[in-house]
Design a protein around this motif. Structure first.
Motif, PDB file in Angstrom:
ATOM      1  N   PRO A  49       7.155   3.294   7.419  1.00 42.95           N
ATOM      2  CA  PRO A  49       6.985   3.464   8.864  1.00 42.95           C
ATOM      3  C   PRO A  49       6.882   2.122   9.576  1.00 42.95           C
ATOM      4  CG  PRO A  49       4.893   3.809   7.762  1.00 42.95           C
ATOM      5  CD  PRO A  49       5.919   3.599   6.678  1.00 42.95           C
ATOM      6  N   PRO A  50       7.372   2.040  10.805  1.00 49.05           N
ATOM      7  CA  PRO A  50       7.202   0.804  11.587  1.00 49.05           C
ATOM      8  C   PRO A  50       5.717   0.499  11.751  1.00 49.05           C
ATOM      9  CG  PRO A  50       8.736   2.317  12.666  1.00 49.05           C
ATOM     10  CD  PRO A  50       8.082   3.082  11.561  1.00 49.05           C
ATOM     11  N   SER A  51       5.334  -0.754  11.521  1.00 57.01           N
ATOM     12  CA  SER A  51       3.913  -1.107  11.591  1.00 57.01           C
ATOM     13  C   SER A  51       3.714  -2.477  12.217  1.00 57.01           C
ATOM     14  CB  SER A  51       3.287  -1.084  10.194  1.00 57.01           C
ATOM     15  OG  SER A  51       3.927  -2.014   9.330  1.00 57.01           O
ATOM     16  N   GLY A  52       4.577  -2.773  13.192  1.00 52.45           N
ATOM     17  CA  GLY A  52       4.445  -4.042  13.897  1.00 52.45           C
ATOM     18  C   GLY A  52       3.270  -4.027  14.855  1.00 52.45           C
ATOM     19  N   LYS A  53       3.172  -5.068  15.651  1.00 55.90           N
ATOM     20  CA  LYS A  53       2.015  -5.243  16.537  1.00 55.90           C
ATOM     21  C   LYS A  53       1.865  -4.079  17.509  1.00 55.90           C
ATOM     22  CE  LYS A  53      -0.166  -8.639  19.598  1.00 55.90           C
ATOM     23  NZ  LYS A  53      -0.047  -9.996  20.215  1.00 55.90           N
ATOM     24  N   ASN A  54       2.980  -3.612  18.086  1.00 55.24           N
ATOM     25  CA  ASN A  54       2.909  -2.536  19.067  1.00 55.24           C
ATOM     26  C   ASN A  54       2.404  -1.236  18.433  1.00 55.24           C
ATOM     27  OD1 ASN A  54       3.419  -1.303  21.694  1.00 55.24           O
ATOM     28  ND2 ASN A  54       5.155  -0.289  20.702  1.00 55.24           N
ATOM     29  N   LYS A  55       2.969  -0.883  17.285  1.00 51.23           N
ATOM     30  CA  LYS A  55       2.552   0.343  16.594  1.00 51.23           C
ATOM     31  C   LYS A  55       1.093   0.240  16.143  1.00 51.23           C
ATOM     32  CE  LYS A  55       6.390   2.782  16.611  1.00 51.23           C
ATOM     33  NZ  LYS A  55       6.477   4.118  17.255  1.00 51.23           N
ATOM     34  N   THR A  56       0.700  -0.934  15.690  1.00 53.55           N
ATOM     35  CA  THR A  56      -0.692  -1.128  15.259  1.00 53.55           C
ATOM     36  C   THR A  56      -1.651  -0.982  16.432  1.00 53.55           C
ATOM     37  OG1 THR A  56       0.031  -2.618  13.476  1.00 53.55           O
ATOM     38  CG2 THR A  56      -2.288  -2.718  14.127  1.00 53.55           C
ATOM     39  N   THR A  61       2.107   8.656  10.723  1.00 53.42           N
ATOM     40  CA  THR A  61       2.274   7.238  10.425  1.00 53.42           C
ATOM     41  C   THR A  61       1.013   6.434  10.710  1.00 53.42           C
ATOM     42  OG1 THR A  61       3.202   6.793  12.631  1.00 53.42           O
ATOM     43  CG2 THR A  61       4.750   7.375  10.885  1.00 53.42           C
ATOM     44  N   PHE A  62       0.124   6.954  11.590  1.00 57.52           N
ATOM     45  CA  PHE A  62      -1.128   6.254  11.866  1.00 57.52           C
ATOM     46  C   PHE A  62      -1.910   5.969  10.584  1.00 57.52           C
ATOM     47  CE2 PHE A  62      -1.853   7.740  16.545  1.00 57.52           C
ATOM     48  CZ  PHE A  62      -0.888   6.850  16.949  1.00 57.52           C
ATOM     49  N   GLN A  63      -1.808   6.864   9.614  1.00 58.92           N
ATOM     50  CA  GLN A  63      -2.605   6.716   8.392  1.00 58.92           C
ATOM     51  C   GLN A  63      -2.363   5.363   7.728  1.00 58.92           C
ATOM     52  OE1 GLN A  63      -1.727   9.523   5.263  1.00 58.92           O
ATOM     53  NE2 GLN A  63      -3.553   8.972   4.092  1.00 58.92           N
ATOM     54  N   LEU A  64      -1.118   5.073   7.394  1.00 62.75           N
ATOM     55  CA  LEU A  64      -0.831   3.823   6.689  1.00 62.75           C
ATOM     56  C   LEU A  64      -0.943   2.606   7.602  1.00 62.75           C
ATOM     57  CD1 LEU A  64       2.030   4.503   4.111  1.00 62.75           C
ATOM     58  CD2 LEU A  64      -0.373   3.988   3.708  1.00 62.75           C
ATOM     59  N   ILE A  83       0.860  -1.177   0.000  1.00 60.88           N
ATOM     60  CA  ILE A  83       0.000   0.000   0.000  1.00 60.88           C
ATOM     61  C   ILE A  83       0.897   1.228   0.000  1.00 60.88           C
ATOM     62  CG2 ILE A  83      -1.773   1.284   1.254  1.00 60.88           C
ATOM     63  CD1 ILE A  83      -2.611  -1.368   2.553  1.00 60.88           C
ATOM     64  N   ILE A  84       0.745   2.067  -1.012  1.00 61.53           N
ATOM     65  CA  ILE A  84       1.584   3.259  -1.167  1.00 61.53           C
ATOM     66  C   ILE A  84       0.725   4.500  -1.042  1.00 61.53           C
ATOM     67  CG2 ILE A  84       3.120   4.529  -2.721  1.00 61.53           C
ATOM     68  CD1 ILE A  84       3.870   1.862  -4.008  1.00 61.53           C
ATOM     69  N   ASP A  85       1.152   5.406  -0.183  1.00 62.30           N
ATOM     70  CA  ASP A  85       0.481   6.702  -0.063  1.00 62.30           C
ATOM     71  C   ASP A  85       1.405   7.775  -0.611  1.00 62.30           C
ATOM     72  OD1 ASP A  85      -2.033   8.001   1.241  1.00 62.30           O
ATOM     73  OD2 ASP A  85      -0.368   9.292   1.835  1.00 62.30           O
ATOM     74  N   ILE A  86       0.906   8.533  -1.571  1.00 62.55           N
ATOM     75  CA  ILE A  86       1.698   9.573  -2.225  1.00 62.55           C
ATOM     76  C   ILE A  86       1.567  10.871  -1.442  1.00 62.55           C
ATOM     77  CG2 ILE A  86       2.046  10.897  -4.344  1.00 62.55           C
ATOM     78  CD1 ILE A  86       0.655   8.537  -5.831  1.00 62.55           C
ATOM     79  N   LYS A  87       2.701  11.444  -1.065  1.00 65.09           N
ATOM     80  CA  LYS A  87       2.726  12.710  -0.353  1.00 65.09           C
ATOM     81  C   LYS A  87       3.541  13.733  -1.155  1.00 65.09           C
ATOM     82  CE  LYS A  87       0.622  11.312   3.445  1.00 65.09           C
ATOM     83  NZ  LYS A  87      -0.775  11.716   3.708  1.00 65.09           N
ATOM     84  N   THR A  88       3.077  14.966  -1.160  1.00 65.41           N
ATOM     85  CA  THR A  88       3.863  16.050  -1.749  1.00 65.41           C
ATOM     86  C   THR A  88       4.453  16.868  -0.611  1.00 65.41           C
ATOM     87  OG1 THR A  88       1.849  17.399  -1.927  1.00 65.41           O
ATOM     88  CG2 THR A  88       2.545  16.189  -3.885  1.00 65.41           C
ATOM     89  N   SER A  89       5.694  17.290  -0.797  1.00 64.76           N
ATOM     90  CA  SER A  89       6.401  18.018   0.254  1.00 64.76           C
ATOM     91  C   SER A  89       7.326  19.035  -0.391  1.00 64.76           C
ATOM     92  CB  SER A  89       7.197  17.029   1.114  1.00 64.76           C
ATOM     93  OG  SER A  89       8.008  17.697   2.054  1.00 64.76           O
ATOM     94  N   THR A  90       7.641  20.076   0.337  1.00 64.25           N
ATOM     95  CA  THR A  90       8.555  21.088  -0.204  1.00 64.25           C
ATOM     96  C   THR A  90       9.965  20.525  -0.310  1.00 64.25           C
ATOM     97  OG1 THR A  90       7.228  22.883   0.752  1.00 64.25           O
ATOM     98  CG2 THR A  90       9.476  23.412   0.056  1.00 64.25           C
ATOM     99  N   ASN A  91      10.515  20.022   0.798  1.00 66.09           N
ATOM    100  CA  ASN A  91      11.884  19.502   0.800  1.00 66.09           C
ATOM    101  C   ASN A  91      11.989  18.064   1.281  1.00 66.09           C
ATOM    102  OD1 ASN A  91      12.401  22.727   1.789  1.00 66.09           O
ATOM    103  ND2 ASN A  91      13.588  21.974   0.055  1.00 66.09           N
TER     104      ASN A  91
END
Length: 310
Positions: free
Chosen positions: A256-263, A208-211, A187-195
């Motif tokens: 982003p880390p997305s293991g059990k604890n982060k989830t 990171t909660f989003q993904l 799953i890829i989320d596209i972000k635009t950023s200045t730098n």
């Protein structure tokens, strides 16, 4: 060149989404959660009190246009071929999307311009630079070897809690790929950023909660083992730093880390938000939510309009 589509990809493409009856059901999104975590009172003004003032700006126009362009380009690449994608007049498509989206927002803003010709020209040129970089370096980020496009803007509509029968988590996934060689999704989320994102942005749990939530509920909605799902922020940069010795890229990939604890942390944040703002029947609670006073107030649209004061 047409390729055989894996059965699991076919099944996801044919998935029938439930239809919500908004007379008694409702949906919550990551955007709502992010707003609430930033300032509960801002969430109240926007979603409970229905004062949703739209902050029109060139960054939003640029981000929307670039999403449309990259999704179109990658759809052609995966569904047809890389050569066909390169023949696609992507520069012209970006120009059309950029000005079309700006004009749509201009109408919603009652004809009041929210950017200058100089600024628009700068953002347009930045977009062209990003597009040219991705076309040139496409193979470093996207491959057809074993990979299949599941879809763009794939909807999620899942009950985050089985006890809350009238509440659904709703989201749209920018890009989902499937690797038939190991049976894994990305799953890829596209972000635009200045730098690009610095270490503080990467460590911001609200981002990171989003993904992490998308991964959890993609697994639940399509009955895919969560360990078979990878996530990635695909960050495109408008500007490169000047006078630096190291080579720079227009693209930054962040997993982003997305293991059990982060989830568990992300899931609890969503659950706490729903409990605070909605009752068990799905109705918004009649309560006043606290203000988080800080630097964020300086760029809050409700503060700018004098609706909310520190």
């Amino acid at each position: 060149m047409a390729r055989k589509t894996p059965d699991i990809v076919k099944q996801i493409k044919k998935y029938k989404y439930p239809e919500l009856n908004y007379s008694y059901q409702h949906s919550v999104s990551y955007s709502q959660l992010q707003t609430y975590l930033g300032c509960p009172h801002k969430w109240q003004l926007q979603y409970k009190d229905n004062l949703g003032i739209q902050d029109y700006n060139i960054h939003m126009v640029f981000g929307s246009a670039l999403h449309e362009v990259l999704q179109k380009y990658l759809t052609i690449m995966y569904d047809t071929s890389g050569a066909e994608a390169d023949r696609f007049e992507i520069d012209e498509f970006f120009k059309e999307q950029f000005f079309e989206i700006y004009n749509e927002n201009l109408k919603r803003n009652k004809g009041i311009h929210f950017s200058s010709p100089h600024e628009m020209r700068e953002f347009y040129n930045d977009g062209i630079n990003i597009i040219n970089f991705i076309k040139k370096k496409r193979g470093a980020y996207f491959s057809r070897k074993g990979w299949h496009l599941v879809g763009v803007e794939i909807p999620l509509l899942v009950k985050p809690n089985d006890f809350l029968t009238n509440t659904f988590f709703k989201g749209y996934l920018d890009l989902v790929l499937y690797d038939e060689r190991d049976g894994k999704f990305k799953i890829i989320d596209i972000k635009t950023s200045t730098n690009g994102w610095n270490k503080w942005k990467k460590n911001d749990e609200k981002k990171t909660f989003q993904l992490i939530l998308y991964k959890k509920y993609f697994s639940k909605q399509f009955n895919v083992p969560i360990e078979k799902i990878d996530i990635e922020f695909f960050i495109v940069k408008r500007k490169l730093y000047e006078d630096v010795e190291f080579p720079q890229k227009r693209v930054q990939e962040f997993v982003p880390p997305s293991g059990k604890n982060k989830t568990n942390i992300a899931t609890k944040s969503l659950s706490d938000f729903i409990s605070e703002c909605f009752d068990t029947s799905g109705k918004i609670r009649d309560k006043v939510h606290p203000k988080f006073v800080g630097k964020q107030c300086d760029w809050c649209v409700f503060s700018e309009k004098g609706i909310c004061k520190k």
